[in-house]
Design an enzyme around this catalytic site. Structure first.
Site, mmCIF file in Angstrom:
data_model
loop_
_atom_site.group_PDB
_atom_site.id
_atom_site.type_symbol
_atom_site.label_atom_id
_atom_site.label_comp_id
_atom_site.label_asym_id
_atom_site.label_seq_id
_atom_site.Cartn_x
_atom_site.Cartn_y
_atom_site.Cartn_z
ATOM 1 C CG ASP A 67 -18.549 39.482 12.366
ATOM 2 O OD1 ASP A 67 -19.256 39.188 11.376
ATOM 3 O OD2 ASP A 67 -18.103 38.621 13.119
ATOM 4 C CG ASN A 136 -10.482 31.868 18.858
ATOM 5 O OD1 ASN A 136 -11.688 31.983 18.658
ATOM 6 N ND2 ASN A 136 -9.618 32.799 18.489
ATOM 7 C CG HIS A 138 -14.103 34.118 17.299
ATOM 8 N ND1 HIS A 138 -13.000 34.000 16.485
ATOM 9 C CD2 HIS A 138 -15.160 33.832 16.496
ATOM 10 C CE1 HIS A 138 -13.377 33.665 15.273
ATOM 11 N NE2 HIS A 138 -14.683 33.559 15.251
ATOM 12 C CD GLU A 143 -10.245 36.430 17.241
ATOM 13 O OE1 GLU A 143 -10.749 35.427 17.787
ATOM 14 O OE2 GLU A 143 -9.728 36.389 16.110
HETATM 15 C C1 GLP Z 1 -16.078 33.860 11.776
HETATM 16 C C2 GLP Z 1 -17.220 34.830 12.117
HETATM 17 C C3 GLP Z 1 -17.981 34.347 13.313
HETATM 18 C C4 GLP Z 1 -18.281 32.873 13.133
HETATM 19 C C5 GLP Z 1 -17.004 32.092 13.257
HETATM 20 C C6 GLP Z 1 -17.175 30.601 13.009
HETATM 21 O O1 GLP Z 1 -14.816 34.331 12.023
HETATM 22 N N1 GLP Z 1 -16.829 36.175 12.324
HETATM 23 O O2 GLP Z 1 -19.182 35.105 13.454
HETATM 24 O O3 GLP Z 1 -19.145 32.433 14.138
HETATM 25 O O4 GLP Z 1 -16.018 32.628 12.422
HETATM 26 O O5 GLP Z 1 -17.194 30.321 11.652
HETATM 27 P P1 GLP Z 1 -17.695 28.973 11.031
HETATM 28 O O6 GLP Z 1 -19.143 28.896 11.327
HETATM 29 O O7 GLP Z 1 -17.428 29.091 9.568
HETATM 30 O O8 GLP Z 1 -16.925 27.885 11.675
#
Ligand code: GLP
Length: 258
Positions: A67, A136, A138, A143
């Protein structure tokens, strides 16, 4: 779904790195799906060590990121194109030309999304996709309420995700509202999914992903439908899993054949 509970986040990264290493040792030009966020960092650190030690060579690997934010230039330090350059391409000694990240500031975003889908398809699909999970539930930036058949597209970030990601920006106002993300359908096409999570903050979404119903209110629950999904979590992230459903600690033995 193969659930592995490891003692610490470092162990989570080592086990995920084992799977990626095995995949690349089986096929030097394997196609990796790479993720941003803090969760995969231990995996990248471990892979970087192995590359430096000559255990594995990732220079022929092709890679696709999940992304990108809409509207951040590729040179913005928090654009995922910058993050992937800094945390993945450099340390893992990937070949930059073989690594793609969605273009979040293309003049025609819908056309860029369609092009991204074509690039993944033309590469023969993703062999092994590394994933984190949002608080959440995702995956990528899909989302809650994203369709399980969604493809790469422009999407809107929830208030919670913007707040969670504000730690990377000077203020909440600087966090973009929109993103380009591979869809859940795109992610589910990968031949193997490896989701890593650590820390108490993820305990609830991890439990919903593993034990909850398959529902679009928890996008990661789609992994229950994947034929080869491995979820690797540390003890804190596993804290509220139902004890009778917990597996013994075990390490998956191999990556995935192409
Ligand atoms: C971000 C990314 C996701 C990631 C998630 C968790 O928003 N787009 O791909 O898995 O958040 O992030 P973190 O690993 O920093 O908790």
């Amino acid at each position: 779904m193969d659930v592995v509970i490891a003692p610490t986040g470092v162990d989570v990264g080592r086990i995920a790195a084992d799977l990626i290493t095995a995949t690349v040792q089986g096929s030097a030009d394997a196609v990796l799906g790479i993720a941003t966020g803090s969760s995969p960092l231990e995996t990248y650190r471990e892979l970087a060590r192995r590359v430096a030690d000559g255990v594995v060579d990732l220079s022929a690997v092709r890679a696709f990121a999940l992304d990108e934010y809409v509207g951040l230039g590729s040179d913005h330090p928090e654009s995922y194109r910058s993050v992937i350059r800094r945390e993945v391409i450099g340390p893992l000694r990937l070949t930059a030309d073989l690594v793609q990240t969605p273009d979040g500031d293309a003049p025609d975003l819908d056309a860029a999304c369609a092009r991204y889908e074509r690039m993944i398809r033309d590469a023969g699909g993703v062999d092994i996709q590394l994933l984190g999970i949002g608080a959440n539930g995702h995956i990528g930036f899909n989302e809650p309420l994203s369709s399980f058949s969604s493809r790469t597209r422009v999407a809107t970030l929830t208030a919670q995700t913007r707040r969670d990601n504000a730690r990377f920006f000077e203020s909440l106002d600087d966090v973009p509202h929109q993103c380009v993300t591979q869809g859940i359908g795109t992610i589910m096409d990968a031949r193997c999914l490896v989701l890593v999570a650590d820390g108490e903050r993820k305990a609830e979404s991890v439990a919903r992903m593993i034990e909850g119903p398959v529902t679009d209110t928890c996008p990661a629950s789609a992994l229950q439908l994947h034929p080869h999904a491995v979820v690797i979590v540390d003890e804190s992230a596993a804290r509220i899993l139902t004890p009778s459903q917990r597996y013994d600690r075990r390490t998956p033995v191999s990556g995935v054949a192409r």
